[in-house]
Write an enzyme that holds these catalytic residues in place. Sequence first.
Site, PDB file in Angstrom:
ATOM      1  N   ASP A  15       0.868  -1.171   0.000  1.00 58.81           N
ATOM      2  CA  ASP A  15       0.000   0.000   0.000  1.00 58.81           C
ATOM      3  C   ASP A  15       0.907   1.225   0.000  1.00 58.81           C
ATOM      4  O   ASP A  15       1.471   1.597   1.027  1.00 58.81           O
ATOM      5  CB  ASP A  15      -0.897  -0.018   1.241  1.00 58.81           C
ATOM      6  CG  ASP A  15      -1.694   1.273   1.407  1.00 58.81           C
ATOM      7  OD1 ASP A  15      -1.778   2.050   0.433  1.00 58.81           O
ATOM      8  OD2 ASP A  15      -2.235   1.505   2.513  1.00 58.81           O
ATOM      9  N   ASP A  59     -12.773   4.750   2.050  1.00 58.95           N
ATOM     10  CA  ASP A  59     -11.315   4.821   2.182  1.00 58.95           C
ATOM     11  C   ASP A  59     -10.848   6.276   2.170  1.00 58.95           C
ATOM     12  O   ASP A  59     -10.727   6.907   1.121  1.00 58.95           O
ATOM     13  CB  ASP A  59     -10.667   4.051   1.023  1.00 58.95           C
ATOM     14  CG  ASP A  59      -9.145   4.012   1.117  1.00 58.95           C
ATOM     15  OD1 ASP A  59      -8.590   4.554   2.087  1.00 58.95           O
ATOM     16  OD2 ASP A  59      -8.507   3.440   0.218  1.00 58.95           O
ATOM     17  N   GLU A 102      -7.156   0.663  -4.338  1.00 54.72           N
ATOM     18  CA  GLU A 102      -7.067   0.553  -2.881  1.00 54.72           C
ATOM     19  C   GLU A 102      -8.347   0.052  -2.215  1.00 54.72           C
ATOM     20  O   GLU A 102      -8.295  -0.856  -1.371  1.00 54.72           O
ATOM     21  CB  GLU A 102      -6.647   1.907  -2.302  1.00 54.72           C
ATOM     22  CG  GLU A 102      -5.211   2.268  -2.648  1.00 54.72           C
ATOM     23  CD  GLU A 102      -4.841   3.699  -2.350  1.00 54.72           C
ATOM     24  OE1 GLU A 102      -3.676   4.063  -2.568  1.00 54.72           O
ATOM     25  OE2 GLU A 102      -5.725   4.463  -1.902  1.00 54.72           O
ATOM     26  N   LYS A 144       3.095  11.450  -3.488  1.00 53.99           N
ATOM     27  CA  LYS A 144       2.014  10.800  -4.238  1.00 53.99           C
ATOM     28  C   LYS A 144       1.098  11.832  -4.892  1.00 53.99           C
ATOM     29  O   LYS A 144       0.463  11.551  -5.909  1.00 53.99           O
ATOM     30  CB  LYS A 144       1.218   9.897  -3.289  1.00 53.99           C
ATOM     31  CG  LYS A 144       0.182   9.007  -3.965  1.00 53.99           C
ATOM     32  CD  LYS A 144      -0.427   8.058  -2.945  1.00 53.99           C
ATOM     33  CE  LYS A 144      -1.478   7.156  -3.557  1.00 53.99           C
ATOM     34  NZ  LYS A 144      -2.021   6.193  -2.564  1.00 53.99           N
TER      35      LYS A 144
END
Length: 715
Positions: free
Chosen positions: A7, A196, A172, A68
């Site tokens: 992850d 999420d 994800e 990211k």
Amino acid sequence: MTAIGIDLGTSYSCVAVFRNNRAEIIANDEGNRVTPSCVSFTDTERLIGDEAKSEESMNYANTLLQIKRLIGRTYDEEIVQKDLKLLGFEVLNKDNKPQIQVNYLNKVTTFYPEEVSAMVLTHLKEAAEAYIGSKVTDAVITVPAYFNDSQRKETKHAGEIAGFNVLQLLNEPTAAAIAYGIENEDEGARNILIFDLGGGTFDVTVMSIKNNVFEVKATGGDTHLGGEDLDNRMVDYFSKMFNEMHNVNMMNSKRALSRLRVACEAAKKKLSVATHAKIQIDGLYNGIDFKTTFSRATFENLNNYYFDKTIKTVEKTLTEAMLDKNKIDDVVLVGGSTRIPKIREMLQKFFSGKTLYKTINPDEAVALGAAAQAENLKLGKFILRDIVPLSLGVEVDGDFMSAVILKNTKIPTTRTINVTTARDDQTTLNISIYQGERAATIDNMFLGAFLLEGILPAPRGVASVELCFEIDSSGILDVSARDMKSGQKNKIIINDEKRLLAEKDIARMTADAEKFKQADEELRNQHKSKNELEDFALRTKQSAQDLYSDQKITKHEERHLVELCTETLTWLDLNKKANPAVLKQKKIELESIAHPIFSQLYLFDHTKTNLPKNSRENCAEFDNVEKFADADSIAATWSPSPNSSTDDSTTFSNSNNENRAGPSNWGNGRSTLRASLISTGQNEQESLKKVTSYDQVLKSLRQKLKNTNDEEEDF
């Protein structure tokens, strides 16, 4: 060889491996189960993870975090420019791509975002190898469900730089659903919603789980919404407070902002378990200390916009999944930001008091699911059916996006369509790829383009080019084109880093698709009407030329039709934005001229191939009817003589039946035929006999055309 699941998060990352029939989290060298996605450079070394995180407040110019949020994006994006104001390190513009500059070993060094992400992945890889006791090369890496193609491509590139064979890029929330499914494999069929909310991204996915089949129903989200945005709000709030208190401007001090950010993140975490948190920073700016108390209520009010946004996304995703919220069996919380009490309170209220699923550690669920998928790719224990988050299509007519792969289509998938040329003798075709939910290309995101050359010259609309869109299990798009006649081919893998689908574009596309639904429908209708007129004109023109070559229509008729069709096509080229009503009227006008000329063919040619055998045999008597009467006279309106027989009257009565198929003047052709036969010298009895046969043919023709009316109208 053992494969692992990773992850790769905005704030923290996690790695896991599936062995002993279960997924296990791998701790880093400091014993922590999650690792900060952070890299720091000093005069003597490079630090990754926890050690790098500790450098954030002091060595801010060389400590890289939130990478990211930069990967796969362009430098000129508004959201990137906004982030740069809050980042402590320097970001340069290298061909419109973000390039990070640091001082490492007393030298100025630059890195692209994927290179920095590769450093974090390498750190996780080393931890996994130490834990497993052998070399690791295969990995499943997770990405946000709403990551676009460029962001996915650069993430995969980062994995390859780190020395991984990236088996799959897994969404994800889908990974989290796999972790949930393994924990609840004995529960039977279930509908679940994955919520999420991590450090930098937000995803909502609705899934069904039944008989080891994980099927994604719908997904939504925001690639720029997470805990970091809550921190940014706090930093902005407290910096303004500090400036007003001391009449200064600390916004230009990256050191002060970095230190304040660290304190805000700690306070945010504290407020998840307490109602108040203290912020104390010595010498924050110009030697001035900063000390304050921050309440949970103030924090919630400050970030209420983001909280509301998450609930609206949940509601929209359920609508797209066509599931009522009462049909959701479990709401699974994933990501560290789901620990915020207000988030949980709003979710529970939305789902009518349903108990939220909190059994799986929200920081670890994605990595556990990725590890399970890495094992599943080898053994095939379960089936995974993921989807496309936004529609993908090709530009046609210069401004219209024709969707090839629709939103929420299951992947991997392949879709093929045929496109054609827009000009006579066109030998090249420029193919532009777009992503979004609007009808006009200007409202969608351009992903890339390529040129297909070597098309054989032909009138416009004749050449046929096969366009193939292929999306693999990682969600990466591959587009190819092939000229069906010449065999020429070309392809593109959409990875142009200068053309990205930013958060602002996704939000705009989703909102505008609802707001401008009527406008989009009008554009689609205009496009449809334009295509129908163009197609009819081209077919009519070609048919006229073919029929004249076969001597079935006169030169005058052929020339008249070709000129009309050419005029129509010229008008269409000059009026591509014409109103649908105008386009339909132009088509009706052209039909009103073409149909009378073509209608005669139903009696003297088309009848033979469409009527029953006995009718075709009767019709054979009239093969040479044109020597008795020209085509125009048969199609013309005929007024019967007062002395017409009863048979004539009956025929006219039948021809005026409101349910008949075919032109209204067909019945009149009977009298024309009879008069023509008599005029050639045939006696009354012979003429009447042939006219009676004509009646039988005409009745059969009408009956046949009643059944094929829709098919014949296209003519």
